[in-house]
Design a protein around this motif. Structure first.
Motif, PDB file in Angstrom:
ATOM      1  N   THR A 113       1.232  -2.922   6.710  1.00  0.00           N
ATOM      2  CA  THR A 113       0.899  -1.892   6.109  1.00  0.00           C
ATOM      3  C   THR A 113       2.587  -0.992   6.210  1.00  0.00           C
ATOM      4  O   THR A 113       2.727  -0.728   8.102  1.00  0.00           O
ATOM      5  N   VAL A 114       3.522  -0.638   5.036  1.00  0.00           N
ATOM      6  CA  VAL A 114       4.165   0.668   5.679  1.00  0.00           C
ATOM      7  C   VAL A 114       3.785   1.817   5.043  1.00  0.00           C
ATOM      8  O   VAL A 114       3.195   2.195   3.986  1.00  0.00           O
ATOM      9  N   ALA A 115       3.787   2.745   5.500  1.00  0.00           N
ATOM     10  CA  ALA A 115       2.879   4.359   6.085  1.00  0.00           C
ATOM     11  C   ALA A 115       4.091   4.842   5.568  1.00  0.00           C
ATOM     12  O   ALA A 115       4.809   5.464   6.843  1.00  0.00           O
ATOM     13  N   ILE A 116       4.434   6.061   4.296  1.00  0.00           N
ATOM     14  CA  ILE A 116       5.278   7.158   4.331  1.00  0.00           C
ATOM     15  C   ILE A 116       5.233   8.140   4.045  1.00  0.00           C
ATOM     16  O   ILE A 116       4.189   8.470   3.161  1.00  0.00           O
ATOM     17  N   ALA A 142       2.382  -3.873   1.806  1.00  0.00           N
ATOM     18  CA  ALA A 142       1.556  -2.934   0.833  1.00  0.00           C
ATOM     19  C   ALA A 142       2.596  -1.319   1.564  1.00  0.00           C
ATOM     20  O   ALA A 142       2.745  -1.280   2.381  1.00  0.00           O
ATOM     21  N   VAL A 143       3.828  -1.138   0.707  1.00  0.00           N
ATOM     22  CA  VAL A 143       3.595   0.161   0.986  1.00  0.00           C
ATOM     23  C   VAL A 143       3.185   1.521   0.215  1.00  0.00           C
ATOM     24  O   VAL A 143       3.241   1.078  -0.679  1.00  0.00           O
ATOM     25  N   LEU A 144       2.703   2.281   1.302  1.00  0.00           N
ATOM     26  CA  LEU A 144       2.053   4.116   0.474  1.00  0.00           C
ATOM     27  C   LEU A 144       2.927   5.064   0.931  1.00  0.00           C
ATOM     28  O   LEU A 144       3.636   5.112   1.873  1.00  0.00           O
ATOM     29  N   ASP A 145       3.076   5.706  -0.161  1.00  0.00           N
ATOM     30  CA  ASP A 145       3.811   7.111   0.259  1.00  0.00           C
ATOM     31  C   ASP A 145       3.166   8.745  -0.272  1.00  0.00           C
ATOM     32  O   ASP A 145       2.209   8.031  -1.376  1.00  0.00           O
ATOM     33  N   GLY A 146       2.761   9.060   0.971  1.00  0.00           N
ATOM     34  CA  GLY A 146       2.044  10.574   0.518  1.00  0.00           C
ATOM     35  C   GLY A 146       1.738  11.495   1.991  1.00  0.00           C
ATOM     36  O   GLY A 146       3.528  12.102   1.862  1.00  0.00           O
ATOM     37  N   ARG A 147       0.769  12.272   1.754  1.00  0.00           N
ATOM     38  CA  ARG A 147       1.334  12.969   3.304  1.00  0.00           C
ATOM     39  C   ARG A 147       0.570  13.235   4.046  1.00  0.00           C
ATOM     40  O   ARG A 147       0.774  13.627   5.681  1.00  0.00           O
ATOM     41  N   ASP A 148      -0.094  12.019   4.002  1.00  0.00           N
ATOM     42  CA  ASP A 148      -1.796  11.668   5.279  1.00  0.00           C
ATOM     43  C   ASP A 148      -1.910  10.782   5.189  1.00  0.00           C
ATOM     44  O   ASP A 148      -2.456  10.165   5.823  1.00  0.00           O
ATOM     45  N   ILE A 149      -1.117   9.466   4.778  1.00  0.00           N
ATOM     46  CA  ILE A 149      -0.993   8.041   5.366  1.00  0.00           C
ATOM     47  C   ILE A 149      -0.912   8.111   6.422  1.00  0.00           C
ATOM     48  O   ILE A 149      -1.554   7.212   6.509  1.00  0.00           O
ATOM     49  N   CYS A 150      -0.255   8.323   7.395  1.00  0.00           N
ATOM     50  CA  CYS A 150       0.093   7.867   9.000  1.00  0.00           C
ATOM     51  C   CYS A 150      -1.199   8.643   9.746  1.00  0.00           C
ATOM     52  O   CYS A 150      -1.401   8.088  10.929  1.00  0.00           O
ATOM     53  N   PRO A 205      -3.631   5.426   9.651  1.00  0.00           N
ATOM     54  CA  PRO A 205      -3.242   4.885  10.853  1.00  0.00           C
ATOM     55  C   PRO A 205      -2.642   3.927  11.728  1.00  0.00           C
ATOM     56  O   PRO A 205      -1.727   3.559  12.940  1.00  0.00           O
ATOM     57  N   ASP A 206      -3.205   2.537  11.691  1.00  0.00           N
ATOM     58  CA  ASP A 206      -2.813   1.665  12.406  1.00  0.00           C
ATOM     59  C   ASP A 206      -1.120   0.500  11.365  1.00  0.00           C
ATOM     60  O   ASP A 206      -1.419  -0.020  11.724  1.00  0.00           O
ATOM     61  N   ALA A 207      -1.428   1.679  10.615  1.00  0.00           N
ATOM     62  CA  ALA A 207       0.311   0.616   9.801  1.00  0.00           C
ATOM     63  C   ALA A 207       1.200   0.493  10.935  1.00  0.00           C
ATOM     64  O   ALA A 207       1.486   0.915  11.776  1.00  0.00           O
ATOM     65  N   GLU A 208       1.178  -0.871  10.325  1.00  0.00           N
ATOM     66  CA  GLU A 208       2.382  -1.414  11.294  1.00  0.00           C
ATOM     67  C   GLU A 208       3.667  -0.693  11.512  1.00  0.00           C
ATOM     68  O   GLU A 208       4.450  -0.763  12.113  1.00  0.00           O
ATOM     69  N   ALA A 209       4.335  -0.080  10.490  1.00  0.00           N
ATOM     70  CA  ALA A 209       5.551   0.707  10.209  1.00  0.00           C
ATOM     71  C   ALA A 209       4.954   1.822   9.445  1.00  0.00           C
ATOM     72  O   ALA A 209       4.300   1.851   8.749  1.00  0.00           O
ATOM     73  N   GLN A 210       5.588   3.179   9.847  1.00  0.00           N
ATOM     74  CA  GLN A 210       5.503   4.388   9.991  1.00  0.00           C
ATOM     75  C   GLN A 210       6.288   5.135  10.059  1.00  0.00           C
ATOM     76  O   GLN A 210       7.218   5.507  10.588  1.00  0.00           O
ATOM     77  N   LEU A 211       6.289   6.044   8.848  1.00  0.00           N
ATOM     78  CA  LEU A 211       7.869   6.782   8.380  1.00  0.00           C
ATOM     79  C   LEU A 211       7.590   8.495   7.766  1.00  0.00           C
ATOM     80  O   LEU A 211       6.742   8.407   6.870  1.00  0.00           O
ATOM     81  N   PHE A 212       8.071   9.122   8.483  1.00  0.00           N
ATOM     82  CA  PHE A 212       8.159  10.870   8.057  1.00  0.00           C
ATOM     83  C   PHE A 212       9.113  10.881   7.327  1.00  0.00           C
ATOM     84  O   PHE A 212      10.315  11.402   8.137  1.00  0.00           O
ATOM     85  N   VAL A 213       9.262  10.760   6.095  1.00  0.00           N
ATOM     86  CA  VAL A 213      10.912  11.636   5.330  1.00  0.00           C
ATOM     87  C   VAL A 213      10.791  12.687   5.208  1.00  0.00           C
ATOM     88  O   VAL A 213       9.856  13.947   4.673  1.00  0.00           O
ATOM     89  N   THR A 214      11.677  13.766   5.336  1.00  0.00           N
ATOM     90  CA  THR A 214      11.949  15.537   5.260  1.00  0.00           C
ATOM     91  C   THR A 214      13.606  15.012   5.063  1.00  0.00           C
ATOM     92  O   THR A 214      14.312  14.570   5.109  1.00  0.00           O
TER      93      THR A 214
END
Ligand code: DC
Length: 209
Positions: free
Chosen positions: A7-10, A106-114, A119-128
């Protein structure tokens, strides 16, 4: 080829480049992509048509996510308003969690994914990016589509959504402790995509497909 979940959480604010980065990561690794903002936009559009928000979220049909109307500024503001309602967020949770663990990545993007959804997503990003840079990017896109709104109007819209998304009590937008912060204010889209892919790779993602 591996069917193991990854899981990639963005997360991040509107117009920071999350969508482009998420689609590029999904294409690169062969993962499925869910733009979770579309779930809130679909509920917002139903509410503009007279529906009750919680009932609309509980009965949401994922096929409604294809509607081009969901991309309008009016629907974006409606989405941001329904997104403060805890029962609306709860109704959309299972669908997002199941998507996060689907086989093959899977890649999910939003505001509260991580922070909330996975929260256990293998890769987590905060893009701003700064509000001014985001508003200028959005304004340019709108102008290319023939929209006549001024830059000041677009900036006011961006700031109103930022405030609502980060100051709400239910799952407010904020960078998760484990998320890599990617500030794209001074980056080209190619640089931002490369940095994001490098992070996901470093977290152990391998090419699928
Ligand atoms: O990313 P977007 O602009 O399509 O999102 C529309 C609105 O939906 C946004 O203002 C806040 C809300 N949203 C949310 O609360 N949580 C998410 N995971 C995604 C979007």
């Amino acid at each position: 080829m591996s069917d193991a979940p990854f899981t990639v959480a963005i997360d991040g604010p509107a117009a920071a480049g999350k969508g482009t980065i998420s689609r590029a990561i999904a294409a690169h690794f062969g993962f499925a992509h869910l733009d979770t903002g579309l779930l809130y936009r679909a509920v917002g559009a139903l509410v503009l048509d007279g529906a009750e928000p919680i009932a609309a979220a509980q009965a949401l049909d994922p096929r409604a996510l294809e509607d081009a109307r969901l991309r309008t500024a009016e629907v974006a503001q409606a989405a941001s308003r329904v997104a403060v309602i805890p029962e609306v967020r709860a109704a959309l949770l299972d669908f997002q969690r199941a998507f996060a663990r689907r086989p093959g990545g899977a890649v999910l993007d939003g505001r509260d994914i991580c922070t909330v959804i996975y929260p256990d997503a293998e890769a987590q990003l905060f893009v701003t990016a700064s509000a001014e840079v985001r508003a200028a990017r959005r304004w340019k896109e709108l102008r290319e589509k023939g929209d006549t709104r001024t830059l000041a109007d677009v900036l006011a819209d961006v700031q109103a959504r930022d405030a609502r998304d980060s100051e709400r009590d239910a799952a407010p937008m904020r960078p998760a402790d484990g998320a890599k912060l990617l500030d794209t204010s001074k980056m080209s889209i190619e640089e931002a995509v490369d940095a994001a892919i490098a992070h996901v790779e470093a977290k152990g993602a391998v090419l699928r497909g």
